[in-house]
Scaffold this motif. Structure first.
Motif, PDB file in Angstrom:
ATOM      1  N   TYR A  60      25.991  37.681  38.078  1.00 50.62           N
ATOM      2  CA  TYR A  60      27.324  37.679  38.068  1.00 50.62           C
ATOM      3  C   TYR A  60      27.711  35.946  38.688  1.00 50.62           C
ATOM      4  N   ARG A  88      34.090  39.702  34.104  1.00 51.31           N
ATOM      5  CA  ARG A  88      32.965  40.046  34.955  1.00 51.31           C
ATOM      6  C   ARG A  88      32.272  41.006  34.461  1.00 51.31           C
ATOM      7  N   ALA A 133      38.259  39.814  36.302  1.00 54.88           N
ATOM      8  CA  ALA A 133      38.326  39.672  37.810  1.00 54.88           C
ATOM      9  C   ALA A 133      39.637  40.318  38.097  1.00 54.88           C
ATOM     10  N   ASP A 192      38.171  48.090  34.893  1.00 57.19           N
ATOM     11  CA  ASP A 192      37.005  47.768  35.412  1.00 57.19           C
ATOM     12  C   ASP A 192      36.342  49.092  35.205  1.00 57.19           C
ATOM     13  N   ILE A 193      35.136  49.177  34.809  1.00 59.35           N
ATOM     14  CA  ILE A 193      34.074  50.313  34.810  1.00 59.35           C
ATOM     15  C   ILE A 193      34.083  50.980  36.258  1.00 59.35           C
ATOM     16  N   ASP A 194      33.882  52.236  36.386  1.00 60.08           N
ATOM     17  CA  ASP A 194      33.937  52.941  37.725  1.00 60.08           C
ATOM     18  C   ASP A 194      32.266  53.002  38.155  1.00 60.08           C
ATOM     19  N   ASP A 195      31.646  51.915  38.293  1.00 59.81           N
ATOM     20  CA  ASP A 195      30.410  52.347  38.720  1.00 59.81           C
ATOM     21  C   ASP A 195      29.661  51.167  39.882  1.00 59.81           C
ATOM     22  N   ARG A 248      27.383  50.519  41.057  1.00 61.61           N
ATOM     23  CA  ARG A 248      26.170  49.729  41.014  1.00 61.61           C
ATOM     24  C   ARG A 248      26.212  48.303  40.606  1.00 61.61           C
ATOM     25  N   ILE A 249      27.480  48.476  39.792  1.00 64.68           N
ATOM     26  CA  ILE A 249      27.438  46.986  38.542  1.00 64.68           C
ATOM     27  C   ILE A 249      28.751  46.333  39.054  1.00 64.68           C
ATOM     28  N   ARG A 250      29.749  46.984  39.204  1.00 61.21           N
ATOM     29  CA  ARG A 250      31.149  46.359  39.328  1.00 61.21           C
ATOM     30  C   ARG A 250      31.359  46.682  40.798  1.00 61.21           C
ATOM     31  N   LEU A 251      31.959  45.558  41.495  1.00 65.14           N
ATOM     32  CA  LEU A 251      32.351  45.604  42.843  1.00 65.14           C
ATOM     33  C   LEU A 251      33.603  46.958  42.975  1.00 65.14           C
ATOM     34  N   PRO A 252      33.440  47.578  44.078  1.00 64.80           N
ATOM     35  CA  PRO A 252      34.502  48.855  44.062  1.00 64.80           C
ATOM     36  C   PRO A 252      35.793  47.797  44.436  1.00 64.80           C
ATOM     37  N   GLY A 253      36.890  48.621  44.159  1.00 65.44           N
ATOM     38  CA  GLY A 253      38.258  48.054  44.719  1.00 65.44           C
ATOM     39  C   GLY A 253      38.339  47.562  46.263  1.00 65.44           C
ATOM     40  N   GLN A 276      29.688  47.436  47.958  1.00 65.12           N
ATOM     41  CA  GLN A 276      30.196  46.084  48.183  1.00 65.12           C
ATOM     42  C   GLN A 276      28.996  45.048  48.605  1.00 65.12           C
ATOM     43  N   VAL A 292      26.807  42.231  46.127  1.00 67.24           N
ATOM     44  CA  VAL A 292      27.391  40.834  46.408  1.00 67.24           C
ATOM     45  C   VAL A 292      25.862  40.279  46.677  1.00 67.24           C
TER      46      VAL A 292
END
Lengths: 181, 403, 188
Positions: B70, B168, B173, B297-300, B302-307, B321, B325
């Protein structure tokens, strides 16, 4: 729903030129004079039609999403919200953040003893803000960082701390947006 | 100066001739993007042209290899800095292909809007600069004013005009606000109005036409052999547009034209780019109509930061998170190549993964590089004055060409 | 949300995928042993070749294969430091008609990093191979003008090799320089 292949019309360009290029010249004059008189009128009535902005005396309005330089959020008591977890340091692609954590006996035990951002390296990408789990580092609307030396571009914690009141707009944007997921 | 005195009776046609070496650039006003063209001239004719690049080399690939997946996004902005979003999208699609994830519909539409607005900005810069360098300063100002409107769209989406860093892996973003469609339509109307003025001022102009028509042309087969893509290739009549032949995102749901030329000279290239801008505006309009409210965003985790909302309150998301990161999403071992249609042609990203959070190799296939290579073939045998319009239409973007 | 498309194995190189690809199959049939392996990861068709077969395979793909892979998009190398063979030269080909793609890979040893040049087949390979030479030090036999392209001639080393440190500094060149590394600014 699909893409069609079309051929561009070169003949139309020839027609635009006309005899000896006179129609083209007249059309060009019409365009420039329209712009001239519109701008002149705008200047007279005080509503300029040009996009020129007299920086630094005036600035363009910035959208809510605007990313200026990263700053630290200072709470009402003047202390930083940061707990020195170091996530922004990790996330930063150019390694411009430097943190030295320390501990106190306050309610929030950890705080950054040193929190430096090298503005000469920072590229305002906003990854630190996205990584921060505390809303402690945010992208402000400030963009002017000029200094007389390279050392002057290294911003320390006291320079970075910004009262939470002045950052309300950005914090609201973050909550609206990052909170949605 | 040693002037040769021609004696009477001497055969003037067989005087010794030597070619004039002329260095155009790297700081010539027309070589924006910093490039040097070594010209070998016979009078006004170009015998040989050698293009030298590398003045803007910053080690994009080395930087990407040393960071997490990222962290490369801000660098991709700086490849083609006139249409940064397309690079963002291309890199994200390559990563998503590697991770085997698919983003939600709204995200796809927003990515298309971002790409097309970038394309408008890219073409406006190219055409405006071309006009400027052929002497039409006013036309350049109109183009740049229109580009300002295109950049306003990007600004509204991501908070920056050039250094966007918007896309992302597995999302964006940020989402677009409720007033976004309205703003985009208003800005596109501005672009259309200024583009009309630009056309009226420039297209029919005999001087402009004389500089553009019949210059810089190469046959399609040769362009293909040289690896030229994008408007340059389409102007020569080859309808190779990745959005058409290999639709990604939602291009297969949009109705648009792919303009092609017939001769392949600079005029055709100019017209192709102009038409592409109109088509881009059309596509954005369709996207705004088709797109619906939903997640971007995808809900994963492992890949995308949670909200952020979840991160503040829940332990698991907080851990996710930290993991995403610090370690970055772990990619499976393998290699992918993903191409998107950039402003100048095929922008491709080739990723090699060794199973860690960092790309083992991140290669950007940049259209400008191959296009600039073809430039010397385009001007050989032409007049010195033809270098400028040809170079403008090749539209070498230093950041992308030199990486 | 359709998050994860079909789960694939960790290696992802599903053997059936490669065998099912008609192009890779025909390559394998035609060139036999000289095609060292075929892969299809995430739908990207890949053929690993012996370097000696490169020109023949490339000409076949350009002229005889259907669809014809008429454009060479990219040439690059990958440095697998510590593995043998160390380098892999990667070519991306595309057919401008229907955008079918194929990737060719050539394993190259560290001691003799040289492969045949593709310039006779695609003139566009010229700069791409120069770049690969510049960044990885791979020599392309038969290249008409194999010089550095991005970096200057006095540059020492090949920066995209994995054993080239990112922060390494080069001696200054040009008038006024003492030939010392560094200079102020940059670095850390």
């Amino acid at each position: 729903m699909a893409a069609r292949v079309v051929t561009v019309d070169r003949k139309a360009v020839e027609q635009l030129t006309g005899v000896l290029g006179i129609p083209a010249t007249l059309r060009g004059l019409r365009v420039t004079s329209t712009h001239f008189f519109r701008n002149l009128w705008g200047w007279i009535v005080g509503r300029p039609q040009v996009r020129t902005v007299m920086v630094p005396e005036e600035h363009d309005p910035k959208p809510a999403a605007f990313r200026g330089m990263p700053v630290l959020v200072a709470m009402d008591n003047g202390k930083e919200r940061c707990v020195a977890c170091g996530l922004c340091e990790w996330a930063c692609p150019v390694d411009c953040i430097h943190i030295v954590p320390a501990e106190t006996d306050d309610e929030v035990e950890r705080y950054p003893l040193v929190f430096d951002i090298d503005m000469g390296r920072c590229m305002y990408c906003g990854l630190c803000e996205e990584a921060c789990p505390e809303e402690a580092i945010v992208m402000s609307a400030k963009v002017e960082i000029s200094a007389f030396s390279r050392a002057g571009l290294l911003w320390h914690k006291d320079q970075l701390l910004t009262p939470v009141k002045t950052l309300e707009r950005r914090l609201e944007h973050i909550r609206n947006d990052y909170g949605r997921r | 100066m040693n002037r040769q005195v021609i004696e009477p009776g001497r055969d003037v046609l067989n005087l010794p001739v030597e070619s004039l070496e002329l260095k155009l650039g790297p700081s010539h006003p027309a070589t924006h993007g910093t490039v040097r063209i070594l010209l070998s001239l016979d009078g006004e004719r170009i015998r040989r042209a050698e293009v030298e690049v590398g003045f803007l080399h910053r080690g994009f690939e080395k930087e990407c290899e040393s960071g997490l997946y990222y962290q490369a996004f801000p660098y991709t902005d700086r490849l083609n800095y006139v249409s940064p979003m397309i690079n963002n999208v291309g890199y994200a699609l390559a990563c998503e292909k590697l991770f085997a994830v698919e983003v939600p519909d709204r995200c796809k539409y927003l990515r298309v809007i971002a790409s097309e607005a970038s394309r408008i900005a890219d073409h406006l810069t190219c055409l405006g600069a071309c006009a400027l360098e052929l002497g039409a300063f006013t036309a350049f100002l109109y183009a740049v004013e229109a580009r300002e409107s295109a950049w306003d769209i990007l600004d509204e989406m991501c908070g920056a005009r050039v250094t966007t860093n918007y896309v992302r892996i597995g999302g964006l973003a940020q989402d677009a606000g409720p007033e976004f469609p309205q703003l985009v339509r208003a800005k596109l109307a501005d672009v259309a109005r200024l583009l009309k003025d630009f056309d009226d001022l420039l297209l029919g102009n005999p001087i402009f036409r004389e500089r553009m028509e019949g210059t810089g042309a190469l046959p399609a087969a040769e362009l293909i052999g040289l690896g030229v893509t994008g408007p340059l290739l389409r102007a020569a009549g080859v309808p190779y547009d990745i959005r058409r032949v290999q639709p990604y995102l939602v291009y297969d749901r949009l109705d648009f034209d792919v303009p092609v030329g017939t001769v392949g000279d600079n005029m055709d290239r100019f017209l192709v780019r102009e038409e592409e801008m109109r088509q881009s505006a059309r596509m954005i309009g369709q996207c705004l109509e088709q797109m619906s409210v939903g997640p971007v965003d995808i809900d994963d985790p492992r890949i995308r930061l949670p909200g952020k909302g979840k991160v503040f309150q829940r332990m698991e998301e907080l851990i996710a998170q930290f993991k995403v990161v610090t370690e970055g999403p772990r990619a499976p071992v393998g290699e992918v190549y993903q191409a998107v249609e950039g402003g100048n042609g095929e922008v491709g990203f080739y990723l090699v993964s060794d199973g860690t959070g960092k790309p083992w190799k991140c290669r950007a296939r940049s259209p400008s590089f191959s296009n600039t290579q073809a430039m010397s073939r385009m001007v050989e045998g032409a007049l010195l004055a033809d270098v400028i319009p040809t170079f403008d239409m090749v539209n070498m973007i230093g950041g992308e060409c030199d990486r | 949300m359709s998050d994860r498309v079909a789960e694939e194995g960790p290696e992802g190189a599903e053997a059936g995928g490669a065998e099912a690809n008609p192009l890779l199959r025909s390559l394998k049939e035609r060139f036999g042993e000289r095609i060292l392996a075929i892969e299809a990861f995430r739908g990207d068709a890949t053929a690993v070749l012996a370097p000696a077969a490169l020109l023949e395979v490339a000409t076949f793909l350009r002229d005889e294969a259907r669809p014809a892979f008429d454009m060479l998009l990219d040439v690059t190398a990958v440095d697998f430091l510590g593995r043998r063979p160390r380098f892999e030269i990667v070519y991306h080909l595309v057919s401008t008609g229907d955008a079918s793609r194929v990737r060719l890979k050539l394993p190259v040893e560290e001691e003799t990093p040289s492969v045949p040049s593709l310039v006779p087949v695609w003139p566009g390979a010229n700069w791409l191979e120069r770049e690969t030479f510049d960044m990885y030090g791979i020599r392309f036999d038969g290249h008409p003008d194999l010089r550095r392209i991005y970096l200057y001639d006095e540059f020492i080393g090949h920066p995209l090799r994995k054993d080239y440190p990112k922060q390494k500094r080069q001696p200054l060149i040009g008038p006024g320089s003492q030939g010392e590394a560094g200079g102020q600014g940059g670095g850390r």
